[in-house]
Design a protein around this motif. Structure first.
Motif, PDB file in Angstrom:
ATOM      1  N   GLN A  15      46.460  42.341  35.391  1.00 32.00           N
ATOM      2  CA  GLN A  15      47.085  41.178  35.174  1.00 32.00           C
ATOM      3  C   GLN A  15      45.389  40.809  34.467  1.00 32.00           C
ATOM      4  OE1 GLN A  15      45.485  40.395  39.890  1.00 32.00           O
ATOM      5  NE2 GLN A  15      44.970  38.283  39.012  1.00 32.00           N
ATOM      6  N   LYS A  16      45.761  39.355  33.802  1.00 37.34           N
ATOM      7  CA  LYS A  16      44.469  39.042  32.249  1.00 37.34           C
ATOM      8  C   LYS A  16      43.628  38.470  33.539  1.00 37.34           C
ATOM      9  CE  LYS A  16      47.305  40.638  28.801  1.00 37.34           C
ATOM     10  NZ  LYS A  16      47.653  39.140  27.717  1.00 37.34           N
ATOM     11  N   PRO A  17      41.947  38.471  32.322  1.00 38.69           N
ATOM     12  CA  PRO A  17      41.004  37.298  32.581  1.00 38.69           C
ATOM     13  C   PRO A  17      42.021  35.770  33.066  1.00 38.69           C
ATOM     14  CG  PRO A  17      40.087  38.851  31.818  1.00 38.69           C
ATOM     15  CD  PRO A  17      41.300  39.301  31.700  1.00 38.69           C
ATOM     16  N   TYR A  42      39.306  38.153  41.280  1.00 38.16           N
ATOM     17  CA  TYR A  42      38.917  37.776  39.974  1.00 38.16           C
ATOM     18  C   TYR A  42      37.337  37.621  38.970  1.00 38.16           C
ATOM     19  CZ  TYR A  42      43.355  34.575  40.515  1.00 38.16           C
ATOM     20  OH  TYR A  42      43.952  34.920  41.332  1.00 38.16           O
ATOM     21  N   ILE A  64      37.881  41.801  37.698  1.00 39.68           N
ATOM     22  CA  ILE A  64      38.375  41.161  36.123  1.00 39.68           C
ATOM     23  C   ILE A  64      37.636  40.716  35.176  1.00 39.68           C
ATOM     24  CG2 ILE A  64      40.385  40.460  36.028  1.00 39.68           C
ATOM     25  CD1 ILE A  64      41.694  41.100  37.953  1.00 39.68           C
ATOM     26  N   GLU A  65      36.539  39.444  35.578  1.00 40.77           N
ATOM     27  CA  GLU A  65      35.743  38.628  34.569  1.00 40.77           C
ATOM     28  C   GLU A  65      35.612  39.990  34.675  1.00 40.77           C
ATOM     29  OE1 GLU A  65      34.619  36.327  31.967  1.00 40.77           O
ATOM     30  OE2 GLU A  65      36.289  36.616  33.284  1.00 40.77           O
ATOM     31  N   ALA A 122      39.359  44.531  34.875  1.00 43.63           N
ATOM     32  CA  ALA A 122      40.653  45.708  36.167  1.00 43.63           C
ATOM     33  C   ALA A 122      40.050  45.735  36.789  1.00 43.63           C
ATOM     34  CB  ALA A 122      41.055  46.968  35.475  1.00 43.63           C
ATOM     35  N   THR A 123      40.685  45.475  38.251  1.00 47.97           N
ATOM     36  CA  THR A 123      40.105  46.135  39.076  1.00 47.97           C
ATOM     37  C   THR A 123      41.317  47.947  40.058  1.00 47.97           C
ATOM     38  OG1 THR A 123      42.031  45.148  40.916  1.00 47.97           O
ATOM     39  CG2 THR A 123      39.921  43.982  40.285  1.00 47.97           C
TER      40      THR A 123
END
Length: 322
Positions: A88-90, A225, A228-229, A233-234
């Motif tokens: 997943q991207k920002p 979110y 990730i920001e 990544a988490t």
């Protein structure tokens, strides 16, 4: 009844990205499996991680044999953990990953099943609810042997947030995030407890309103979110949740924990994976524990299920699902 705990415990990890390597590192610290085999689309990365992790095993003193491998190694595995997929991207939602990762999951599932694997699938790639159902459909396995991390991470995030609010250990809070692991998830506050006392009553006695609890729910929903920001990544949290699920399976503990399970009438839903507490043991999902939801929570569960059902139907129309 399926149970494969009479031999050396063997786990295959598919995906050596951030989540996969965090999971493998956590497994190096816990003597749950005798052998952990890493498979990655780039073989070189799997080899490098295995070599690095065996040094960690030596330092921790755990009897876990860490190696890279091939799909043929799945044949005698108790558990296959799938963390592979496009990350997943920002600014991107988990559901926006669906078609990219359905193609990946189809190929992985085919290769695992063709090896002769008869164990349990544990899915962690996103969107996890959609991918879990895809693994179930592509594999033909019974639903109890295909489970996901579901809302396990979300529930742990909820408990840590509530522990900060109430100054109570997160282990003393019995509360669950339900439904999609994503934007339509919700907290089942009506059934939550602290020390056996209803959480809503506990909160009220300390001057906290439902608005305060809804703010906590929003923080939990958006925490990924924020992470990730901040770092791209988490992985530590979800990897730790996967280890807890792994422990319940390999040690046959019958532990109640939040996971992603296939709905076959529970909560009035059918044909989708949703986050719910369940009893987990060597057979995978021994039993779903259907939470007593109030009217608003039941509506939220139905809305979340409809969101996932619509995504699945679109993926089916486009040929990504059978």
């Amino acid at each position: 009844m399926f149970m494969v705990m009479n031999h050396r415990k063997k786990v295959v990890l598919i995906g050596a990205g951030s989540v996969g390597t965090a999971y493998a590192y956590a497994m190096a610290q816990h003597p749950l499996a005798d052998e952990l085999i890493i498979i990655n689309h780039t073989k070189k990365k799997a080899v490098g991680n295995a070599l690095d992790l065996e040094d960690a095993v030596a330092a921790f003193g755990t009897p876990v044999h860490m190696v890279s491998g091939e799909y043929a190694d799945c044949a005698e595995a108790d558990l296959v953990v799938i963390t592979a997929g496009v990350p997943q991207k920002p600014g991107e939602t988990r559901l926006q990953l669906v078609n990219k990762n359905l193609a990946v999951i189809k190929d992985i599932t085919k290769n695992v099943v063709e090896s002769g694997f008869q164990g349990i699938f544990l899915v962690a790639g996103n969107p996890v609810d959609i991918l879990s159902n895809a693994v179930r459909e592509f594999s033909g396995f019974p639903a109890n042997r295909v489970l996901s991390s579901g809302t396990s991470l979300d529930s742990y995030r909820l408990r840590i947030a509530l522990s900060k609010l109430f100054n109570v250990s997160p282990q003393s809070i019995d509360a669950y995030v339900m439904a999609e692991h994503g934007d339509s998830e919700f907290v089942a506050y009506s059934a939550a407890t602290i020390g056996g006392k209803p959480l809503l009553e506990f909160a009220k006695n300390r001057g906290y309103s439902m608005d305060d609890l809804k703010e906590v729910e929003d923080q939990v929903r958006n925490k990924a979110y924020d992470i990730i920001e901040g770092k791209g990544a988490t992985y530590y949290g979800v990897a730790s949740a996967l280890v807890r699920i792994t422990e319940a399976i390999l040690r046959n503990t019958n532990m109640v924990m939040p996971i992603g399970a296939y709905m076959a009438g529970e909560y009035g839903q059918q044909g989708v994976y949703l986050g719910t507490p369940a009893i987990i043991n060597a057979n995978g999902i021994a039993r779903i524990i259907e939470m007593p939801l109030n009217e608003d929570e039941q509506a939220a569960m139905a809305k979340s299920a409809k969101t996932l059902e619509d995504i699945q139907n679109n993926a089916r129309k486009e040929g990504f699902l059978p």
